[in-house]
Write an enzyme that holds these catalytic residues in place. Sequence first.
Site, PDB file in Angstrom:
ATOM      1  CG  HIS A   1      18.013 -10.414 -31.773  1.00 23.18           C
ATOM      2  ND1 HIS A   1      17.685  -9.103 -31.970  1.00 23.18           N
ATOM      3  CD2 HIS A   1      16.841 -11.094 -31.705  1.00 23.18           C
ATOM      4  CE1 HIS A   1      16.368  -8.988 -32.007  1.00 23.18           C
ATOM      5  NE2 HIS A   1      15.832 -10.175 -31.849  1.00 23.18           N
TER       6      HIS A   1
ATOM      7  CG  ASP B   1      12.572 -17.335 -31.986  1.00 24.90           C
ATOM      8  OD1 ASP B   1      11.623 -17.391 -31.197  1.00 24.90           O
ATOM      9  OD2 ASP B   1      12.631 -16.506 -32.903  1.00 24.90           O
TER      10      ASP B   1
HETATM   11  N1  ACO Z   1      25.824 -18.491 -37.059  1.00 22.59           N
HETATM   12  C1  ACO Z   1      27.060 -18.192 -37.534  1.00 22.59           C
HETATM   13  N2  ACO Z   1      27.497 -16.947 -37.797  1.00 22.59           N
HETATM   14  C2  ACO Z   1      26.631 -15.948 -37.584  1.00 22.59           C
HETATM   15  C3  ACO Z   1      25.333 -16.175 -37.086  1.00 22.59           C
HETATM   16  C4  ACO Z   1      24.938 -17.510 -36.820  1.00 22.59           C
HETATM   17  N3  ACO Z   1      23.724 -17.785 -36.352  1.00 22.59           N
HETATM   18  N4  ACO Z   1      24.685 -15.005 -36.954  1.00 22.59           N
HETATM   19  C5  ACO Z   1      25.544 -14.061 -37.354  1.00 22.59           C
HETATM   20  N5  ACO Z   1      26.720 -14.629 -37.738  1.00 22.59           N
HETATM   21  C6  ACO Z   1      27.928 -13.920 -38.173  1.00 22.59           C
HETATM   22  C7  ACO Z   1      27.804 -13.434 -39.604  1.00 22.59           C
HETATM   23  O1  ACO Z   1      28.305 -14.360 -40.520  1.00 22.59           O
HETATM   24  C8  ACO Z   1      28.612 -12.156 -39.566  1.00 22.59           C
HETATM   25  O2  ACO Z   1      29.966 -12.494 -39.641  1.00 22.59           O
HETATM   26  P1  ACO Z   1      31.031 -11.466 -40.351  1.00 22.59           P
HETATM   27  O3  ACO Z   1      31.013 -10.220 -39.527  1.00 22.59           O
HETATM   28  O4  ACO Z   1      32.321 -12.203 -40.258  1.00 22.59           O
HETATM   29  O5  ACO Z   1      30.522 -11.264 -41.737  1.00 22.59           O
HETATM   30  C9  ACO Z   1      28.376 -11.614 -38.164  1.00 22.59           C
HETATM   31  O6  ACO Z   1      28.045 -12.761 -37.362  1.00 22.59           O
HETATM   32  C10 ACO Z   1      27.232 -10.609 -38.076  1.00 22.59           C
HETATM   33  O7  ACO Z   1      26.106 -11.184 -38.710  1.00 22.59           O
HETATM   34  P2  ACO Z   1      24.975 -10.349 -39.447  1.00 22.59           P
HETATM   35  O8  ACO Z   1      24.211 -11.237 -40.367  1.00 22.59           O
HETATM   36  O9  ACO Z   1      25.565  -9.099 -40.020  1.00 22.59           O
HETATM   37  O10 ACO Z   1      24.100  -9.945 -38.224  1.00 22.59           O
HETATM   38  P3  ACO Z   1      22.608  -9.498 -38.301  1.00 22.59           P
HETATM   39  O11 ACO Z   1      22.377  -8.662 -37.127  1.00 22.59           O
HETATM   40  O12 ACO Z   1      22.288  -8.931 -39.627  1.00 22.59           O
HETATM   41  O13 ACO Z   1      21.812 -10.895 -38.206  1.00 22.59           O
HETATM   42  C11 ACO Z   1      20.465 -12.635 -37.483  1.00 22.59           C
HETATM   43  C12 ACO Z   1      21.081 -11.274 -37.151  1.00 22.59           C
HETATM   44  C13 ACO Z   1      19.697 -12.577 -38.806  1.00 22.59           C
HETATM   45  C14 ACO Z   1      19.494 -13.018 -36.389  1.00 22.59           C
HETATM   46  C15 ACO Z   1      21.618 -13.674 -37.577  1.00 22.59           C
HETATM   47  O14 ACO Z   1      22.334 -13.710 -36.362  1.00 22.59           O
HETATM   48  C16 ACO Z   1      21.127 -15.066 -37.963  1.00 22.59           C
HETATM   49  O15 ACO Z   1      20.978 -15.348 -39.146  1.00 22.59           O
HETATM   50  N6  ACO Z   1      20.838 -15.941 -36.940  1.00 22.59           N
HETATM   51  C17 ACO Z   1      20.306 -17.252 -37.200  1.00 22.59           C
HETATM   52  C18 ACO Z   1      18.811 -17.184 -37.421  1.00 22.59           C
HETATM   53  C19 ACO Z   1      18.028 -16.883 -36.159  1.00 22.59           C
HETATM   54  O16 ACO Z   1      18.233 -17.493 -35.125  1.00 22.59           O
HETATM   55  N7  ACO Z   1      17.074 -15.939 -36.278  1.00 22.59           N
HETATM   56  C20 ACO Z   1      16.213 -15.571 -35.141  1.00 22.59           C
HETATM   57  C21 ACO Z   1      16.514 -14.230 -34.609  1.00 22.59           C
HETATM   58  S1  ACO Z   1      15.610 -13.959 -33.110  1.00 22.59           S
HETATM   59  C22 ACO Z   1      14.055 -13.503 -33.506  1.00 22.59           C
HETATM   60  O17 ACO Z   1      13.779 -13.219 -34.637  1.00 22.59           O
HETATM   61  C23 ACO Z   1      13.008 -13.448 -32.416  1.00 22.59           C
END
Ligand code: ACO
Length: 426
Positions: A306, A364
């Site tokens: 998140h 979600d």
């Molecule tokens: N699977 C694998 N790796 C992940 C995931 C994931 N779901 N989410 C984050 N990471 C990793 C990233 O690759 C990154 O790794 P790094 O530091 O080695 O580069 C690290 O975790 C941080 O990720 P960011 O993208 O910088 O985190 P951010 O806070 O920007 O993203 C997000 C949050 C968009 C929700 C992300 O976790 C994601 O894409 N999740 C999957 C989609 C999802 O479930 N979205 C719903 C969110 S809940 C809602 O909207 C109500």
Amino acid sequence: MAKLKANINVDTLNLNLPVVEGTVGYPAIDVSSLHSHGIKTFDPGFSSTAECTSSITFVDGGKGELLHRGHPIEQLAEKCEFLDIAYLLFNGELPNSREKTIFTNAIKEHSLLHDQLTNIFRGFRRDAHPMAVMVGVVGSMSAFYFDETMKVGNLNHRKLSAQRLIAKVPTIAAWSFAYSNGSPFVYPKEELSYSENFLNMMFSGPNIKYLQNPIITKAFEKILILHADHEQNASTSTVRLVGSSGANPFACIAAGIASLWGPAHGGANEATLKMLSEIRNERRIGEYIKRAKDKSDNFRLMGFGHRIYKNKDPRAIIMKATCHEVLDELGLRNDPIFKLALKLENIALEDDYFVKKKLYPNVDFYSGIVMKALGIPNSMFTAVFALARTAGWVAHWNEMLTNEKSKIGRPRQIYTGKLRRDVPNL
Ligand code: ACO
């Protein structure tokens, strides 16, 4: 505590800017005077920008706290119904029993749609996505409610519009599904509650009686409560921006629905189910976990992580309990897709990569599973989110119009195009 001040030097210009502080949470530098010095701020995606002051919802991502009008989401989810939350978001306080009766009756009264709206549904292709139909039909309601009873500067008119929206959006959502399915429209019933009515409009028909199950209705209520508001997210900001020009509320909410439809916002639960059916078999979980960790692969485990909640998403904790309750009630623990989801949840919760990066299942992940178990088709997941979020959208729209300092939203840009040049003779 002394009032904070921000000191900014831009070349030879030295500016002391005031700092705006809320009752709790981060401070924000008030940069509104910068434009008189010919300077702008640059913040794509608005991650460092507080666009407004608001007393509706507070989110503390570090602590994993979500408050509506000061009340923690855990207590609201346990003690309240969705319509209590809708009332609270708009009015600032939970309703007493008299207020609740009046509000509930008003919502029931407004849940029917104008009969001519059925013609608008019938103008869509029969295979239209329910969200496309919702954007169109909710927007078209501005053609029905624009007269002397709909002046956005009048609080009573705003209350009436908010009630119409909270009441009619579930009917529109259920009918969008019925239309895409070729089923007849089922009308809302006086004797049913808000959630019961939606489920009945979705699943009953001329020859099908929908049997209400209290555990299912409660689970659906929880989904609505947990998605009712989340401060200045993309769709809420969209509603505020559209509303800032004084636009009709139905047009504002249609814009919010359009924004929510995007996969980066409301589409995550649908994406989770899509991912689960792609994985298909428990034996393939390892392969997908490996892909999620591989930086050269852009695959991510949908429903994990998140942007704001880095320790816990309080909504996910509540939804998880509901999810397990529903699977038990419906005897679905051994159904392949749910078994797969539960296995994936366990593996990811114990995997070093996910633990270290604090990537746990978000709301979600669980709401997608619950909706699937309830028989709600994937294409309706975002529509359900939209009907819940309508409560938050109308509250923010009203708050913005109540604030005397609100003005039309008009951001600027940094122009990177061609310099002035003459049009050649062609
Ligand atoms: N699977 C694998 N790796 C992940 C995931 C994931 N779901 N989410 C984050 N990471 C990793 C990233 O690759 C990154 O790794 P790094 O530091 O080695 O580069 C690290 O975790 C941080 O990720 P960011 O993208 O910088 O985190 P951010 O806070 O920007 O993203 C997000 C949050 C968009 C929700 C992300 O976790 C994601 O894409 N999740 C999957 C989609 C999802 O479930 N979205 C719903 C969110 S809940 C809602 O909207 C109500």
